[in-house]
Design a protein around this motif. Structure first.
Motif, PDB file in Angstrom:
ATOM      1  N   ALA A   1     -48.451  80.508 -13.353  1.00  0.00           N
ATOM      2  CA  ALA A   1     -48.293  81.954 -13.174  1.00  0.00           C
ATOM      3  C   ALA A   1     -49.444  82.699 -13.832  1.00  0.00           C
ATOM      4  N   ASN A   2     -49.728  83.890 -13.311  1.00  0.00           N
ATOM      5  CA  ASN A   2     -50.728  84.743 -13.949  1.00  0.00           C
ATOM      6  C   ASN A   2     -50.312  85.046 -15.390  1.00  0.00           C
ATOM      7  N   ALA A   3     -51.308  85.160 -16.253  1.00  0.00           N
ATOM      8  CA  ALA A   3     -51.006  85.441 -17.669  1.00  0.00           C
ATOM      9  C   ALA A   3     -52.219  86.085 -18.322  1.00  0.00           C
ATOM     10  N   THR A   4     -51.957  86.790 -19.403  1.00  0.00           N
ATOM     11  CA  THR A   4     -53.022  87.386 -20.220  1.00  0.00           C
ATOM     12  C   THR A   4     -52.951  86.786 -21.607  1.00  0.00           C
ATOM     13  N   TYR A   5     -54.089  86.295 -22.090  1.00  0.00           N
ATOM     14  CA  TYR A   5     -54.180  85.690 -23.415  1.00  0.00           C
ATOM     15  C   TYR A   5     -55.066  86.565 -24.300  1.00  0.00           C
ATOM     16  N   ASN A   6     -54.641  86.771 -25.521  1.00  0.00           N
ATOM     17  CA  ASN A   6     -55.378  87.603 -26.478  1.00  0.00           C
ATOM     18  C   ASN A   6     -56.080  86.721 -27.498  1.00  0.00           C
ATOM     19  N   CYS A   7     -57.383  86.944 -27.665  1.00  0.00           N
ATOM     20  CA  CYS A   7     -58.141  86.273 -28.720  1.00  0.00           C
ATOM     21  C   CYS A   7     -58.430  87.308 -29.806  1.00  0.00           C
ATOM     22  N   THR A   8     -57.926  87.069 -30.990  1.00  0.00           N
ATOM     23  CA  THR A   8     -58.113  87.988 -32.117  1.00  0.00           C
ATOM     24  C   THR A   8     -59.002  87.339 -33.161  1.00  0.00           C
ATOM     25  N   VAL A   9     -60.040  88.075 -33.575  1.00  0.00           N
ATOM     26  CA  VAL A   9     -61.025  87.568 -34.532  1.00  0.00           C
ATOM     27  C   VAL A   9     -60.992  88.474 -35.764  1.00  0.00           C
ATOM     28  N   THR A  10     -60.890  87.864 -36.943  1.00  0.00           N
ATOM     29  CA  THR A  10     -60.681  88.659 -38.162  1.00  0.00           C
ATOM     30  C   THR A  10     -61.512  88.106 -39.309  1.00  0.00           C
ATOM     31  N   ASN A  11     -62.175  89.026 -40.046  1.00  0.00           N
ATOM     32  CA  ASN A  11     -62.666  88.701 -41.386  1.00  0.00           C
ATOM     33  C   ASN A  11     -62.308  89.874 -42.298  1.00  0.00           C
ATOM     34  N   ARG A  12     -62.746  89.840 -43.537  1.00  0.00           N
ATOM     35  CA  ARG A  12     -62.272  90.841 -44.501  1.00  0.00           C
ATOM     36  C   ARG A  12     -62.793  92.242 -44.193  1.00  0.00           C
ATOM     37  N   LEU A  13     -63.762  92.356 -43.280  1.00  0.00           N
ATOM     38  CA  LEU A  13     -64.318  93.668 -42.944  1.00  0.00           C
ATOM     39  C   LEU A  13     -63.692  94.282 -41.699  1.00  0.00           C
ATOM     40  N   GLY A  14     -62.957  93.497 -40.928  1.00  0.00           N
ATOM     41  CA  GLY A  14     -62.369  94.076 -39.731  1.00  0.00           C
ATOM     42  C   GLY A  14     -61.788  93.027 -38.800  1.00  0.00           C
ATOM     43  N   SER A  15     -61.178  93.519 -37.733  1.00  0.00           N
ATOM     44  CA  SER A  15     -60.528  92.653 -36.749  1.00  0.00           C
ATOM     45  C   SER A  15     -60.762  93.226 -35.355  1.00  0.00           C
ATOM     46  N   ILE A  16     -61.023  92.353 -34.378  1.00  0.00           N
ATOM     47  CA  ILE A  16     -61.202  92.769 -32.993  1.00  0.00           C
ATOM     48  C   ILE A  16     -60.407  91.818 -32.095  1.00  0.00           C
ATOM     49  N   THR A  17     -59.996  92.330 -30.923  1.00  0.00           N
ATOM     50  CA  THR A  17     -59.210  91.533 -29.972  1.00  0.00           C
ATOM     51  C   THR A  17     -59.763  91.740 -28.566  1.00  0.00           C
ATOM     52  N   LYS A  18     -59.833  90.674 -27.820  1.00  0.00           N
ATOM     53  CA  LYS A  18     -60.165  90.819 -26.404  1.00  0.00           C
ATOM     54  C   LYS A  18     -59.173  90.010 -25.576  1.00  0.00           C
ATOM     55  N   GLN A  19     -58.987  90.425 -24.318  1.00  0.00           N
ATOM     56  CA  GLN A  19     -58.047  89.770 -23.421  1.00  0.00           C
ATOM     57  C   GLN A  19     -58.794  88.922 -22.400  1.00  0.00           C
ATOM     58  N   ILE A  20     -58.223  87.767 -22.133  1.00  0.00           N
ATOM     59  CA  ILE A  20     -58.719  86.905 -21.062  1.00  0.00           C
ATOM     60  C   ILE A  20     -57.576  86.717 -20.074  1.00  0.00           C
ATOM     61  N   HIS A  21     -57.818  87.049 -18.817  1.00  0.00           N
ATOM     62  CA  HIS A  21     -56.789  87.011 -17.784  1.00  0.00           C
ATOM     63  C   HIS A  21     -56.915  85.724 -16.977  1.00  0.00           C
ATOM     64  N   VAL A  22     -55.800  85.050 -16.826  1.00  0.00           N
ATOM     65  CA  VAL A  22     -55.724  83.850 -15.986  1.00  0.00           C
ATOM     66  C   VAL A  22     -55.044  84.243 -14.678  1.00  0.00           C
ATOM     67  N   LEU A  23     -55.761  84.112 -13.562  1.00  0.00           N
ATOM     68  CA  LEU A  23     -55.231  84.428 -12.247  1.00  0.00           C
ATOM     69  C   LEU A  23     -54.990  83.125 -11.489  1.00  0.00           C
ATOM     70  N   VAL A  24     -53.756  82.915 -11.061  1.00  0.00           N
ATOM     71  CA  VAL A  24     -53.364  81.675 -10.396  1.00  0.00           C
ATOM     72  C   VAL A  24     -53.488  81.842  -8.888  1.00  0.00           C
ATOM     73  N   GLU A  25     -54.235  80.956  -8.271  1.00  0.00           N
ATOM     74  CA  GLU A  25     -54.374  80.952  -6.817  1.00  0.00           C
ATOM     75  C   GLU A  25     -53.375  79.956  -6.251  1.00  0.00           C
ATOM     76  N   VAL A  26     -52.381  80.486  -5.512  1.00  0.00           N
ATOM     77  CA  VAL A  26     -51.331  79.642  -4.931  1.00  0.00           C
ATOM     78  C   VAL A  26     -51.713  79.293  -3.495  1.00  0.00           C
ATOM     79  N   PRO A  27     -51.516  78.038  -3.043  1.00  0.00           N
ATOM     80  CA  PRO A  27     -51.805  77.687  -1.648  1.00  0.00           C
ATOM     81  C   PRO A  27     -51.053  78.623  -0.701  1.00  0.00           C
ATOM     82  N   PRO A  28     -51.606  78.886   0.514  1.00  0.00           N
ATOM     83  CA  PRO A  28     -51.024  79.874   1.426  1.00  0.00           C
ATOM     84  C   PRO A  28     -49.540  79.685   1.683  1.00  0.00           C
TER      85      PRO A  28
END
Length: 417
Positions: A283-310
């Motif tokens: 199934a389609n899903a969105t995964y979050n990658c969060t990166v953190t050090n003592r000065l800050g934190s950032i997050t980006k999303q990676i989307h997985v799109l599932v191609e189903v046979p016709p």
């Protein structure tokens, strides 16, 4: 002994007891005319005259004076170990008429510093990106001050030159400062300061120079993602690996989260790259990658799109034709039946990245109808009369389960879609 020096090369100033200075036409020549001497070194200068009708000549100085010498046309001032910072050697000649022209030898006595060092004022440890810091260069026991040039470097890049207008013949301690605001690209940079004595053409070439040991700086900065894909397309049931890489100082921690428990996932880390391995994606899903050090934190999303046979694909529309060029009708009181006119979608199928725009035309060649339209949770057009084309458009598609449906209402009340 002598209070003035000639104002014009090749002329002398006379100082008789009862008269003002006057110019005479004979030369009293120094060779060399000016000396630059390192502290503690030897020095030697000749004083000569072409005038032979005189009583004698000599040098007067705190060190190396010759006394009055008769029947000579050359006298030499010599010092084996010059250590007098304010010395002013004077060559003089006594004429038959009692006049006594003289010339003072300009002497520059120089000394390179005992030490030179660079430090950060009121700070220790790593620096933080974008913060201002003050570097200080300390130079110990250097002379003369007016000939000093302090030079600043980052690596081999010149940053600043500082000169001094204050005249000081004796050694002094000097401190100069430089403001910096380092960026992440300066992490590991080396700063140096250099003391250079520019003593003119008579001085040593190249100029006497002493350089500090390098100051190595460490710069801490917030995390930043490295380039990578934020959408991955995969066939249903297959495995997929999602990469997330970032840099920061201190080195950041990376963490994956997702909006579904679909599939089996495990993480691997190699250097700055953290990979999420997912098996049997369905199934389609969105995964979050969060990166953190003592000065800050950032997050980006990676989307997985599932191609189903016709044959397994969940159709975008509530019903789909089983034969190209035919439509399925949905009257209120009857089962779907095939009709012979086309209801065409262009494009017939769309794959859209989460948050992107989408546009699809729905058209018919049948002109005898009451109207047509799109029905959808986003981008529905409503019922439009006297048209053969309607367009479904969404600027920011975020509905994961959307099923836009194009329909047409016939004269007899039937409604293919």
């Amino acid at each position: 002994m002598f209070s003035t020096a000639p104002s014009t090369p090749g002329t002398m100033t006379t100082l008789p007891a009862t008269a003002k200075p006057k110019l005479v036409t004979f030369p009293l020549e120094l060779n060399p005319p000016r000396v630059v001497v390192r502290y503690g070194d030897s020095v030697s200068v000749n004083c000569s005259t072409s005038f032979t009708d005189h009583e004698g000549m000599g040098w007067e100085a705190t060190f190396g004076g010759t006394g009055f010498e008769q029947e000579v046309n050359v006298v030499t001032w010599t010092v084996d170990n010059l250590i007098d910072w304010t010395i002013e050697p004077t060559c003089y000649i006594t004429l038959i008429d009692g006049e006594q022209p003289s010339e003072v030898l300009p002497v520059i006595l120089y000394k390179t510093p005992d030490s030179i060092s660079i430090s950060v004022l009121r700070h220790s440890g790593p620096m933080v990106e974008g913060t201002e810091y003050q570097l200080q260069c300390d130079i110990q026991n250097i002379a003369p001050l007016q000939n000093l040039v302090v030079k600043w470097y980052k690596g081999n890049e010149p940053l600043d030159n500082v000169t001094y207008s204050i005249v000081s013949k004796t050694p002094v301690d000097v401190s100069d400062t430089l403001m910096i605001s380092p960026s992440r690209h300066d992490d590991g940079a080396q700063y140096r300061c250099r003391a250079q004595l520019d003593l003119g053409p008579e001085g040593p070439q190249p100029h006497p120079t002493v350089t500090s040991e390098p100051l190595n700086i460490t710069v801490h900065y917030t995390p930043e993602f490295l380039p990578g894909n934020d959408t991955v397309e995969v066939s249903a049931g297959s495995d997929v690996s999602l990469d997330c890489s970032a840099e920061g100082n201190p080195p950041p921690e990376l963490r994956w989260t997702n909006n579904t428990a679909e599939g089996n996932a495990n993480e691997t880390t190699v250097g700055r790259l953290r990979t999420l391995n997912i098996s049997r994606v369905t199934a389609n899903a969105t995964y979050n990658c969060t990166v953190t050090n003592r000065l800050g934190s950032i997050t980006k999303q990676i989307h997985v799109l599932v191609e189903v046979p016709p044959q397994q694909h969940p159709t975008m529309f509530s019903t789909a034709p089983s034969t190209p060029g035919t439509m399925t009708t949905l009257p209120a009181t009857a089962k779907p039946k095939l009709v012979t006119f086309p209801l065409e979608l262009n494009p017939p199928r769309v794959v859209v990245r989460y948050g992107d725009s989408v546009s699809v035309n729905c058209s018919t060649s049948f002109t005898d109808h009451e109207g047509m339209g799109w029905e959808a949770t986003f981008g529905g057009t409503g019922f439009e009369q006297e048209v053969n084309v309607v367009t479904w458009t969404v600027d920011n598609l975020i509905d994961w389960t959307i099923e836009p449906t194009c329909y047409i209402t016939l004269i007899d009340g039937e409604q293919p879609s």
